[in-house]
Design a protein around this motif. Structure first.
Motif, PDB file in Angstrom:
ATOM      1  N   GLU A 122       0.799  -1.232   0.000  1.00 22.69           N
ATOM      2  CA  GLU A 122       0.000   0.000   0.000  1.00 22.69           C
ATOM      3  C   GLU A 122       0.831   1.281   0.000  1.00 22.69           C
ATOM      4  O   GLU A 122       0.321   2.333  -0.376  1.00 22.69           O
ATOM      5  N   ARG A 123       2.095   1.221   0.403  1.00 20.86           N
ATOM      6  CA  ARG A 123       2.874   2.466   0.531  1.00 20.86           C
ATOM      7  C   ARG A 123       4.157   2.466  -0.300  1.00 20.86           C
ATOM      8  O   ARG A 123       5.023   3.307  -0.096  1.00 20.86           O
ATOM      9  N   THR A 124       4.256   1.499  -1.207  1.00 25.50           N
ATOM     10  CA  THR A 124       5.370   1.506  -2.166  1.00 25.50           C
ATOM     11  C   THR A 124       4.768   1.345  -3.561  1.00 25.50           C
ATOM     12  O   THR A 124       3.553   1.276  -3.719  1.00 25.50           O
ATOM     13  N   GLY A 125       5.615   1.244  -4.556  1.00 25.19           N
ATOM     14  CA  GLY A 125       5.142   1.115  -5.933  1.00 25.19           C
ATOM     15  C   GLY A 125       4.915  -0.322  -6.374  1.00 25.19           C
ATOM     16  O   GLY A 125       4.766  -0.578  -7.580  1.00 25.19           O
ATOM     17  N   TYR A 167       0.749   1.205   8.596  1.00 24.74           N
ATOM     18  CA  TYR A 167      -0.434   1.128   7.736  1.00 24.74           C
ATOM     19  C   TYR A 167      -1.679   1.238   8.602  1.00 24.74           C
ATOM     20  O   TYR A 167      -1.631   1.053   9.825  1.00 24.74           O
ATOM     21  N   THR A 168      -2.773   1.571   7.966  1.00 17.44           N
ATOM     22  CA  THR A 168      -4.048   1.741   8.660  1.00 17.44           C
ATOM     23  C   THR A 168      -4.911   0.497   8.477  1.00 17.44           C
ATOM     24  O   THR A 168      -4.583  -0.406   7.705  1.00 17.44           O
ATOM     25  N   GLU A 169      -6.036   0.477   9.167  1.00 20.03           N
ATOM     26  CA  GLU A 169      -6.981  -0.637   9.042  1.00 20.03           C
ATOM     27  C   GLU A 169      -7.476  -0.775   7.596  1.00 20.03           C
ATOM     28  O   GLU A 169      -7.582  -1.891   7.063  1.00 20.03           O
ATOM     29  N   GLN A 225      -6.888  -3.970   4.950  1.00 23.07           N
ATOM     30  CA  GLN A 225      -7.929  -4.680   4.211  1.00 23.07           C
ATOM     31  C   GLN A 225      -7.658  -4.653   2.708  1.00 23.07           C
ATOM     32  O   GLN A 225      -7.858  -5.651   2.008  1.00 23.07           O
ATOM     33  N   SER A 226      -7.159  -3.525   2.223  1.00 24.43           N
ATOM     34  CA  SER A 226      -6.819  -3.421   0.802  1.00 24.43           C
ATOM     35  C   SER A 226      -5.730  -4.423   0.443  1.00 24.43           C
ATOM     36  O   SER A 226      -5.764  -5.050  -0.628  1.00 24.43           O
ATOM     37  N   CYS A 227      -4.768  -4.579   1.323  1.00 16.79           N
ATOM     38  CA  CYS A 227      -3.693  -5.561   1.116  1.00 16.79           C
ATOM     39  C   CYS A 227      -4.254  -6.977   1.077  1.00 16.79           C
ATOM     40  O   CYS A 227      -3.929  -7.761   0.175  1.00 16.79           O
ATOM     41  N   ILE A 228      -5.092  -7.309   2.049  1.00 16.95           N
ATOM     42  CA  ILE A 228      -5.675  -8.654   2.125  1.00 16.95           C
ATOM     43  C   ILE A 228      -6.450  -8.980   0.851  1.00 16.95           C
ATOM     44  O   ILE A 228      -6.402 -10.107   0.337  1.00 16.95           O
ATOM     45  N   ASP A 229      -7.138  -7.981   0.313  1.00 13.20           N
ATOM     46  CA  ASP A 229      -7.931  -8.201  -0.903  1.00 13.20           C
ATOM     47  C   ASP A 229      -7.066  -8.520  -2.120  1.00 13.20           C
ATOM     48  O   ASP A 229      -7.556  -9.088  -3.102  1.00 13.20           O
ATOM     49  N   LYS A 230      -5.800  -8.159  -2.082  1.00 13.34           N
ATOM     50  CA  LYS A 230      -4.898  -8.412  -3.218  1.00 13.34           C
ATOM     51  C   LYS A 230      -4.289  -9.818  -3.200  1.00 13.34           C
ATOM     52  O   LYS A 230      -3.711 -10.261  -4.193  1.00 13.34           O
ATOM     53  N   ILE A 231      -4.408 -10.520  -2.076  1.00 10.73           N
ATOM     54  CA  ILE A 231      -3.736 -11.816  -1.913  1.00 10.73           C
ATOM     55  C   ILE A 231      -4.440 -12.905  -2.723  1.00 10.73           C
ATOM     56  O   ILE A 231      -5.667 -13.018  -2.690  1.00 10.73           O
ATOM     57  N   GLU A 232      -3.649 -13.702  -3.432  1.00  8.95           N
ATOM     58  CA  GLU A 232      -4.153 -14.868  -4.154  1.00  8.95           C
ATOM     59  C   GLU A 232      -3.783 -16.123  -3.376  1.00  8.95           C
ATOM     60  O   GLU A 232      -2.759 -16.166  -2.691  1.00  8.95           O
ATOM     61  N   LEU A 233      -4.625 -17.149  -3.501  1.00  9.02           N
ATOM     62  CA  LEU A 233      -4.467 -18.350  -2.690  1.00  9.02           C
ATOM     63  C   LEU A 233      -3.813 -19.486  -3.468  1.00  9.02           C
ATOM     64  O   LEU A 233      -3.977 -19.598  -4.683  1.00  9.02           O
TER      65      LEU A 233
END
Length: 253
Positions: free
Chosen positions: A78-81, A128-130, A134-142
């Motif tokens: 969320e805070r890098t490119g 990072y914030t809450e 959540q935005s990070c979690i949404d990007k994760i693939e399983l």
């Protein structure tokens, strides 16, 4: 195209904590784990991410949910490119969301107790914030154990059971015609609630192995269980009560 494989520890190189390793070979770049150092707060606890170009990272693989392997992930996404893809097992993703949410609450409590009541969203020591979590979690693939993910350009990988904690994985990576096994934390001892780590049927060209206890001999499970149950029995027999502090999720089970 570079034919020399480069492995750069950005954390946990001759230290315990903030596991994070950059793997570069033949035009492909992977980041292996993205943890935080438990002994430092804020920016100081991050891996040395200023040594790399996050935009150049193609894939990020996370072995398990302990903070020293995953707690810097939301900062990185969320805070890098960074624009690459992230993979971990189903249990790792589920527990990571819970642990990192709790981590944020503990950081807020720590700042409040020390008299620092600054806006958490603007505090430079808050990684990072809450909402960013959540935005990070949404990007994760399983990825499932033994499932092969092929991403082109000579890169594919699959996950193996690593024991240790629920969902922990080792990654067998094929990159540019070479194989690399990255373990993260693993346990070769079968537990009451977890299988022992798998032994791959492929001999890798490169082995990257966690070695925190590599030169230590631990007591057997039977000895540890006898010591634990014996202590509980003595306390309860004399009318006392047992309080069990939990060092980290997965340890108490």
């Amino acid at each position: 195209m570079e034919d020399i494989m480069t492995i750069t520890p950005l954390g946990s190189g001759q230290e315990v904590g903030r596991s994070c390793h950059l793997l570069e070979f033949r035009g492909t770049t992977l980041l292996l784990d993205c943890g935080i150092h438990p002994g430092y707060d804020g920016i100081n606890g991050l891996p040395f991410l200023d040594r790399i170009d996050p935009e150049g990272v193609d894939v990020l693989l996370v072995t398990h949910f302990h903070l020293d392997h995953v707690a810097s992930l939301p900062y990185f996404t969320e805070r890098t490119g960074f624009k690459g893809r992230i993979f971990m097992t189903h249990p790792t993703k589920a527990v990571t969301r819970l642990l990192l949410g709790d981590y944020l609450r503990l950081m807020a409590m720590k700042k409040s107790s020390s008299g620092q009541n600054s806006d958490m969203d603007k505090d430079p020591d808050v990684l990072y914030t809450e909402s960013e979590l959540q935005s990070c979690i949404d990007k994760i693939e399983l990825i499932d154990y033994h499932q092969t993910i092929s991403l082109g350009r000579g890169l594919k990988f699959y996950a193996l059971n690593a024991g240790h904690v629920l969902g922990a994985a080792m990654f067998m990576i094929e990159i540019g015609g070479r194989t690399v096994l990255y373990t993260g934390d693993y346990s070769m001892e079968e537990d009451r609630h977890l299988m022992a780590a798998e032994i791959p049927n492929v001999k890798p060209d490169v082995l990257m192995v966690e070695s925190t206890y590599g030169v230590q001999v631990h007591s057997s499970r039977a000895e540890r269980e006898a010591r634990f149950t014996g202590t509980v029995e003595r306390v309860v027999t004399r009318g006392g009560r047992c309080l069990i502090p939990v060092f980290a999720l997965g340890r108490a089970q």
